[in-house]
Design a protein around this motif. Structure first.
Motif, PDB file in Angstrom:
ATOM      1  N   GLU A 201       0.837  -1.210   0.000  1.00  0.00           N
ATOM      2  CA  GLU A 201       0.000   0.000   0.000  1.00  0.00           C
ATOM      3  C   GLU A 201       0.870   1.256   0.000  1.00  0.00           C
ATOM      4  N   ALA A 202       1.919   1.245   0.796  1.00  0.00           N
ATOM      5  CA  ALA A 202       2.819   2.403   0.859  1.00  0.00           C
ATOM      6  C   ALA A 202       3.547   2.594  -0.470  1.00  0.00           C
ATOM      7  N   THR A 203       3.897   1.497  -1.117  1.00  0.00           N
ATOM      8  CA  THR A 203       4.562   1.594  -2.416  1.00  0.00           C
ATOM      9  C   THR A 203       3.602   2.152  -3.459  1.00  0.00           C
ATOM     10  N   ASN A 204       2.384   1.616  -3.481  1.00  0.00           N
ATOM     11  CA  ASN A 204       1.392   2.065  -4.468  1.00  0.00           C
ATOM     12  C   ASN A 204       1.014   3.529  -4.274  1.00  0.00           C
ATOM     13  N   ALA A 205       1.126   4.014  -3.040  1.00  0.00           N
ATOM     14  CA  ALA A 205       0.742   5.398  -2.764  1.00  0.00           C
ATOM     15  C   ALA A 205       1.627   6.380  -3.517  1.00  0.00           C
ATOM     16  N   ALA A 206       2.852   5.952  -3.891  1.00  0.00           N
ATOM     17  CA  ALA A 206       3.779   6.831  -4.603  1.00  0.00           C
ATOM     18  C   ALA A 206       3.567   6.816  -6.108  1.00  0.00           C
ATOM     19  N   ASN A 207       2.700   5.946  -6.592  1.00  0.00           N
ATOM     20  CA  ASN A 207       2.463   5.825  -8.031  1.00  0.00           C
ATOM     21  C   ASN A 207       1.892   7.135  -8.588  1.00  0.00           C
ATOM     22  N   GLY A 208       2.586   7.688  -9.586  1.00  0.00           N
ATOM     23  CA  GLY A 208       2.140   8.957 -10.169  1.00  0.00           C
ATOM     24  C   GLY A 208       2.673  10.182  -9.450  1.00  0.00           C
ATOM     25  N   GLY A 209       3.457   9.968  -8.390  1.00  0.00           N
ATOM     26  CA  GLY A 209       4.025  11.096  -7.658  1.00  0.00           C
ATOM     27  C   GLY A 209       5.264  11.653  -8.341  1.00  0.00           C
ATOM     28  N   THR A 210       5.675  12.825  -7.926  1.00  0.00           N
ATOM     29  CA  THR A 210       6.883  13.451  -8.463  1.00  0.00           C
ATOM     30  C   THR A 210       7.581  14.244  -7.360  1.00  0.00           C
ATOM     31  N   THR A 211       8.883  14.393  -7.484  1.00  0.00           N
ATOM     32  CA  THR A 211       9.664  15.159  -6.500  1.00  0.00           C
ATOM     33  C   THR A 211      10.710  15.988  -7.218  1.00  0.00           C
ATOM     34  N   SER A 212      10.745  17.264  -6.915  1.00  0.00           N
ATOM     35  CA  SER A 212      11.804  18.134  -7.417  1.00  0.00           C
ATOM     36  C   SER A 212      12.897  18.201  -6.356  1.00  0.00           C
ATOM     37  N   VAL A 213      14.139  18.062  -6.781  1.00  0.00           N
ATOM     38  CA  VAL A 213      15.260  18.002  -5.851  1.00  0.00           C
ATOM     39  C   VAL A 213      16.275  19.087  -6.206  1.00  0.00           C
ATOM     40  N   GLN A 214      16.730  19.814  -5.200  1.00  0.00           N
ATOM     41  CA  GLN A 214      17.768  20.821  -5.401  1.00  0.00           C
ATOM     42  C   GLN A 214      19.002  20.443  -4.582  1.00  0.00           C
ATOM     43  N   ALA A 215      20.155  20.446  -5.254  1.00  0.00           N
ATOM     44  CA  ALA A 215      21.415  20.166  -4.572  1.00  0.00           C
ATOM     45  C   ALA A 215      22.080  21.477  -4.183  1.00  0.00           C
ATOM     46  N   ARG A 216      22.646  21.506  -3.016  1.00  0.00           N
ATOM     47  CA  ARG A 216      23.323  22.715  -2.533  1.00  0.00           C
ATOM     48  C   ARG A 216      24.733  22.373  -2.046  1.00  0.00           C
ATOM     49  N   PHE A 217      25.716  23.113  -2.554  1.00  0.00           N
ATOM     50  CA  PHE A 217      27.089  23.041  -2.069  1.00  0.00           C
ATOM     51  C   PHE A 217      27.346  24.227  -1.154  1.00  0.00           C
ATOM     52  N   ASP A 218      28.005  23.980  -0.055  1.00  0.00           N
ATOM     53  CA  ASP A 218      28.449  25.054   0.821  1.00  0.00           C
ATOM     54  C   ASP A 218      29.945  24.909   1.067  1.00  0.00           C
ATOM     55  N   GLY A 219      30.642  26.021   1.054  1.00  0.00           N
ATOM     56  CA  GLY A 219      32.061  26.002   1.320  1.00  0.00           C
ATOM     57  C   GLY A 219      32.476  27.218   2.110  1.00  0.00           C
ATOM     58  N   SER A 220      33.649  27.137   2.725  1.00  0.00           N
ATOM     59  CA  SER A 220      34.215  28.288   3.421  1.00  0.00           C
ATOM     60  C   SER A 220      35.724  28.260   3.220  1.00  0.00           C
ATOM     61  N   SER A 221      36.327  29.440   3.141  1.00  0.00           N
ATOM     62  CA  SER A 221      37.756  29.538   2.897  1.00  0.00           C
ATOM     63  C   SER A 221      38.544  29.124   4.123  1.00  0.00           C
ATOM     64  N   ILE A 222      39.660  28.447   3.892  1.00  0.00           N
ATOM     65  CA  ILE A 222      40.555  28.041   4.972  1.00  0.00           C
ATOM     66  C   ILE A 222      41.998  28.265   4.502  1.00  0.00           C
ATOM     67  N   ASP A 223      42.926  28.297   5.466  1.00  0.00           N
ATOM     68  CA  ASP A 223      44.337  28.489   5.134  1.00  0.00           C
ATOM     69  C   ASP A 223      44.868  27.278   4.373  1.00  0.00           C
TER      70      ASP A 223
END
Length: 223
Positions: A201-223
């Protein structure tokens, strides 16, 4: 006043005049002294900081397998760049084969090293007509992350010990990646899969669903 007193006062007056004359000579001597000064411009190698020494992280949306083959580096800040097409993104099956996305990232700084971290966020626009399916689909998504120099073959190991998923805040746990040297980068390989639900039932509930995903990189300067 007695004559003796007058002579004593006159003597003091001459003393004061003599003393004043000595002070005047001292003042003239000070005013006539030699002076000098020196200035140093502390410009380092052209000054402190500078645009050419700016700290900057850039990425590629071209899904290249190595940093050397990237055609165009982009800022992707503040606006995101779209990585498309992603082959197989529309055809993930619960329990089926995963897909892989290459995400090159570069520390463009010429003099500073950089830390690097990575996180994914569910950015699906709410759709009341499909909200249940979308939420169920997002719950089944799993991600693994690798950091490599050459992504032409599948990574032999993954930074994530086990697949991660979206949390209650709509984000995956932050993945800490290896630092980047100045003017150096790497390719982040993202493995995306759909797992089966706790029951059919949980698997079937996702049928026809969609997800938009955003990747984020974070950095900071170091010596």
């Amino acid at each position: 006043m007695s004559q003796g007193t007058k002579k004593q006062a006159s003597g003091r007056k001459r003393a004061f005049i003599a003393g004043g004359s000595v002070l005047g000579i001292a003042a003239l001597a000070t005013a006539a002294a030699f002076t000098d000064w020196a200035l140093l411009d502390l410009n380092g190698s052209g000054g402190f900081g500078g645009k050419e020494n700016a700290y900057n992280i850039v990425v590629s949306a071209g899904q290249e397998s190595s940093v050397d083959t990237v055609n165009t580096w982009v800022e992707a800040n503040p606006d995101a760049e779209t990585v498309a097409p992603i082959v197989g993104a529309e055809a993930l099956i619960p329990g089926g084969d995963p897909l892989y996305v290459n995400l090159p990232v570069l520390n463009e700084s010429v003099s500073m090293k950089s830390t690097l971290s990575f996180v994914l966020e569910n950015t699906t626009v709410e759709d009341p007509a499909n909200a249940a399916e979308n939420a169920a689909y997002a719950e089944l998504m799993r991600f693994e992350v690798a950091q490599v120099d050459d992504a032409s073959t599948l990574p032999g190991s993954w930074v994530t010990v086990s697949p991660v998923s979206f949390g209650a805040d709509g984000k995956t746990p932050t993945v800490t990646l290896s630092n980047l040297d100045p003017e150096a980068g790497s390719v982040i390989v993202l493995k995306v899969s759909l797992v089966e639900g706790a029951n059919q039932e949980a698997t079937n509930a996702a049928n026809g669903g969609t997800t938009s995903v955003q990747a984020r990189f974070d950095g900071s300067s170091i010596d």
